[in-house]
Design an enzyme around this catalytic site. Structure first.
Site, short mmCIF file in Angstrom:
data_model
loop_
_atom_site.label_atom_id
_atom_site.label_comp_id
_atom_site.label_asym_id
_atom_site.label_seq_id
_atom_site.Cartn_x
_atom_site.Cartn_y
_atom_site.Cartn_z
N LYS A 22 1.02 -1.04 0.13
CA LYS A 22 -0.11 0.01 0.11
C LYS A 22 1.00 1.43 -0.06
O LYS A 22 1.70 1.43 0.68
CB LYS A 22 -0.95 0.17 1.28
N ASN A 71 6.09 0.69 -2.02
CA ASN A 71 5.62 1.80 -2.92
C ASN A 71 5.39 2.96 -2.12
O ASN A 71 4.77 3.12 -1.11
CB ASN A 71 3.75 1.48 -3.52
N CYS A 89 -0.19 9.51 -8.40
CA CYS A 89 -1.40 9.18 -7.55
C CYS A 89 -2.49 10.47 -8.10
O CYS A 89 -2.00 11.68 -7.96
CB CYS A 89 -1.48 9.21 -6.18
N ASN A 133 -0.41 3.94 -13.73
CA ASN A 133 -1.29 4.37 -12.81
C ASN A 133 -2.76 4.37 -13.27
O ASN A 133 -2.79 4.38 -14.52
CB ASN A 133 -0.76 5.40 -11.88
N GLY A 179 -2.40 -2.46 -15.99
CA GLY A 179 -3.55 -1.92 -16.71
C GLY A 179 -4.57 -2.71 -16.95
O GLY A 179 -4.45 -3.20 -18.03
N GLY A 180 -5.31 -3.30 -16.16
CA GLY A 180 -6.67 -4.07 -16.56
C GLY A 180 -6.25 -5.53 -16.55
O GLY A 180 -6.85 -6.15 -17.31
N GLY A 184 -3.99 -5.36 -10.49
CA GLY A 184 -4.65 -4.43 -9.73
C GLY A 184 -6.04 -4.65 -9.38
O GLY A 184 -6.38 -5.44 -8.42
#
Lengths: 244, 303
Positions: B45, B100, B131, B193, B244-245, B266
Site C-alpha cells: 500500500k 510503494n 497518484c 497508474n 492496467g486491467g 490491480g
C-alpha cells in the site's frame, strides 16, 4: 474467515415493492453471525454487490434486497437454478453477547433483513426482544409476521401513515422498554435514533465498497478507535465509538 | 516444462505477477486465503511519511469494465509500516517485497525512502509519482519530465535498492517522462497508474465520488496501458513493470510482448481475492498454448 463460493438460486421472489427475497444454497460455512454480509458478482457488472444476510444455515442463505440500481435490477431477473459467485462471511456482524435482557432491534427499509437473524439468536439466548420496523409506505412492508413468529414484540411505522404508526422508527422508541439496541438502516435514521436512545447500542453501516474484504480502503470511516473499514472492522460499530 | 522466471532490476522473480499497490494492502488479508509466496512479489500500500486518512467517502464508483477510486493514499505512515506492517508481513511472506512510496514533496519522497532503506524485507522501491487522487503532490511529479527526474535523482541518492518510477498515464508523452527518469538514474519504470475520470450520479446530479474525480482502473484501460508500455519500451533500456486491467494469464503475455519484464495486477484482486494466484496457476498452460517456453524470451517481442 471468508470463502469464495458458488451458490445456487433456490428462490428469487418479489415480496414487497421493489423488494426481493433471494434464497441461495451451497457452502455457507463461512458465516459466523448475524449482521455479516456477502459480496456477489452480477452478470455484466464489474464490482461485486454487498448484500446483508437475513438468515443462514451452514448450507443456505436468505437475502432480502431492494432494486435500487442497474446491478440489483439484473439480480432480480436471475432465475432459480442459476449460480452466483459469492464471497461469504464478510464483516464483523452484531455482537449479541452484550449484557442485556430486553434488546430493541430497529430496522429501516432494507436495513431490516440482518435484524432477523439477530432476533432469532437473541430469542434463542432467552432474551425478550422488541423490534421496530420502519418503512416509507405500506407497500414496502415485509417480514412483520416473520418477526412476530419468532416471538418478538413488533412495532411498525410508515412515513406516510399508510400502516402502523405514522412517522419514523425513532418516534416510537420512547414507548418501548429496552436495555440495549441494534440498528440497521439509512444514516438519517441513525441520527434520529441517537437523539432518543438512552442505552448502549450498535449500528450497522452501509458504504460503497470496492472489494468488501479489507483490501482497497474504499469504505474507511473515522471512529474513536481510529480508522475502520466498514467492510472489515464493520459494518457494525458500537454507539460509543461512532464520530457523528 | 515452461520457465516463468524473470529478473527485475537484478532480483529474481519466480514469475512476473505482482499484485499492484493499493489492491493488496500489506498482504496478510490475502495470506489468510492462500500462500502468497506463490507471487513474484507484491507492491504494498502506497506509503507516505506521515499517516493519512485519505479522502472522504464515497471513494469508489463502478464503471463499465472497470472502477474509479479516490482513496487518497490512506496509510499508517512509514514509521508504523516499518514497526507494525512489515513484521506481520514477515510471518506470511518470505520473498523481497516492493515498497510503494508516495509523497507531496521531493523531501518527503527522500525521507520515506531513507526510512525504508534499512528494511531487509524490501527488494525494490516503487516511487509513486502518479497518484491522481491527492492534491498538491502525487501526480504533479509524474506529469512533468523535469519534476519526475528531480524525484528520481533525489531518491537514488539515498538508497541502494532498485528504484522503479511509477508513471501516470495522464500525460501527453509518457515515453519522454520515462526517458527523463532513466536519464536521472531510475532502475526501472512501472506504468500505468490510473486514468483520471469522473462519474456523475443521475439521482443527485453531482459527481458520485466525494473527491469528484477518481482514477479509472480495470479491463477498460487495458489497451491504453498496453500501448503506453509499448511506447515506453521503445524509449528506454531499463526494465518495465506493466499494468492496467490485467485479469488473465493471456493479458500477462500481452504486456510482456509489449515490453514489460514483469506485470502488476490491480483491480482484479478486488473482484476476486484469488485473481493473482489464478493468473499464476494458468500461466504455464497458456504459455504452452502459444508455444512459449520461457517468459524472459518474449519481453518486447511485439516490437
Amino acid at each position: 474467515m471468508m470463502k469464495q463460493t458458488q451458490l445456487t438460486i433456490k428462490e428469487n421472489k418479489k415480496i414487497a415493492a421493489n423488494t426481493f427475497r433471494l434464497m441461495l444454497c451451497g457452502d455457507c460455512s463461512a458465516m459466523r453471525g448475524a449482521g455479516q454480509f456477502i459480496n456477489i458478482l452480477i452478470p455484466g457488472k464489474f464490482l461485486r454487490r454487498p448484500l446483508s444476510v437475513c438468515d443462514y444455515t451452514a448450507d443456505s442463505l436468505c437475502i432480502i434486497y431492494k432494486t435500487v440500481g442497474e446491478g440489483t435490477q439484473i439480480l432480480s431477473r436471475l432465475q432459480s437454478g442459476e449460480t452466483i459467485d459469492a464471497l461469504v462471511g464478510l464483516g464483523n456482524g452484531f455482537d449479541l453477547t452484550k449484557n442485556c435482557s430486553k434488546p430493541l432491534l430497529i430496522g429501516g427499509g432494507v436495513g431490516v433483513p440482518p435484524l432477523y437473524k439477530a432476533a432469532k439468536d437473541l430469542i434463542a439466548a432467552g432474551k425478550s426482544v422488541s423490534v421496530i420496523l420502519g418503512f416509507n409506505t405500506s407497500d414496502e412492508i415485509f417480514y412483520t409476521e416473520e418477526f412476530e413468529a419468532l416471538g418478538c414484540r413488533v412495532f411498525l411505522t410508515t412515513a406516510d401513515g399508510s400502516a402502523g404508526t405514522k412517522g419514523f422508527v425513532s418516534d416510537v422508541m420512547d414507548a418501548i422498554d429496552y436495555d440495549y439496541f441494534y440498528a440497521c438502516g439509512p444514516k438519517p435514521m441513525f441520527e434520529a435514533i441517537e437523539k432518543k436512545a438512552h442505552t448502549g447500542g450498535q449500528y450497522s453501516f452501509e458504504e460503497r465498497m470496492g472489494c468488501g474484504f479489507g483490501a482497497c480502503m474504499g469504505c474507511t470511516c473515522k471512529t474513536e478507535h481510529g480508522n475502520k473499514r466498514i467492510c472489515k472492522e464493520g459494518p457494525v460499530l458500537e454507539r460509543e465509538e461512532i464520530l457523528w | 516444462m515452461v520457465n516463468t522466471r524473470v529478473e527485475l532490476c537484478g532480483l529474481p522473480l519466480d514469475n512476473p505477477v505482482i499484485p499492484a499497490s493499493g489492491t493488496f494492502g500489506f498482504g496478510y488479508e490475502f495470506a489468510e486465503l492462500y500462500d502468497i509466496n506463490c507471487l513474484g512479489t507484491f507492491s504494498f500500500k502506497g506509503t507516505t511519511l506521515s499517516p493519512r486518512y485519505g479522502n472522504a467517502t464515497p471513494r469508489i464508483a463502478e464503471s463499465d469494465s472497470g472502477m474509479l477510486n479516490a482513496v487518497g493514499l490512506q496509510n499508517p505512515g512509514v514509521e508504523k509500516v516499518i514497526s507494525e506492517e512489515l513484521p506481520k508481513l514477515a510471518q506470511c511472506f518470505d520473498k523481497p517485497v516492493m515498497a510503494n512510496v508516495s509523497g507531496f514533496s521531493v523531501e518527503e519522497y527522500v525521507a520515506t525512502s531513507q526510512a525504508l532503506e534499512s528494511c531487509a524485507q524490501i527488494g525494490w522501491l516503487e516511487i509513486n509519482i502518479s497518484c491522481p487522487n491527492v492534491h498538491g503532490g502525487g501526480m504533479s511529479f509524474g506529469t512533468s519530465a523535469t519534476a519526475a527526474a528531480e524525484v528520481t535523482r533525489a531518491v537514488k541518492a539515498v538508497t541502494r535498492k532498485p528504484v522503479i518510477m511509477k508513471l501516470s498515464p495522464n500525460v501527453t508523452d509518457i515515453a519522454a517522462i520515462a526517458k527523463a527518469c532513466e536519464d536521472a538514474g531510475a532502475d526501472g519504470i512501472s506504468l500505468v497508474n490510473t486514468f483520471l475520470g469522473m462519474k456523475i450520479d443521475l439521482k443527485t446530479k453531482k459527481p458520485l465520488l466525494a473527491n469528484k474525480t477518481g482514477g479509472l482502473s480495470g479491463p477498460a484501460i487495458k489497451p491504453l496501458a498496453v500501448r503506453m508500455v509499448y511506447q515506453v519500451y521503445e524509449a528506454v533500456n531499463i526494465p518495465i513493470v506493466g499494468m492496467g486491467g490485467i485479469t488473465t494469464a493471456e493479458d500477462v503475455l500481452e504486456f510482456m510482448l509489449a515490453g514489460a519484464t514483469a506485470v502488476e495486477v490491480g483491480a482484479a484482486n478486488l473482484i476476486s481475492p484469488y485473481a493473482s494466484k489464478q493468473i499464476i496457476d494458468a500461466l504455464p498452460q497458456v504459455m504452452e498454448r502459444y508455444g512459449i517456453t520461457s517468459l524472459e524470451e518474449i519481453i518486447g517481442k511485439g516490437h
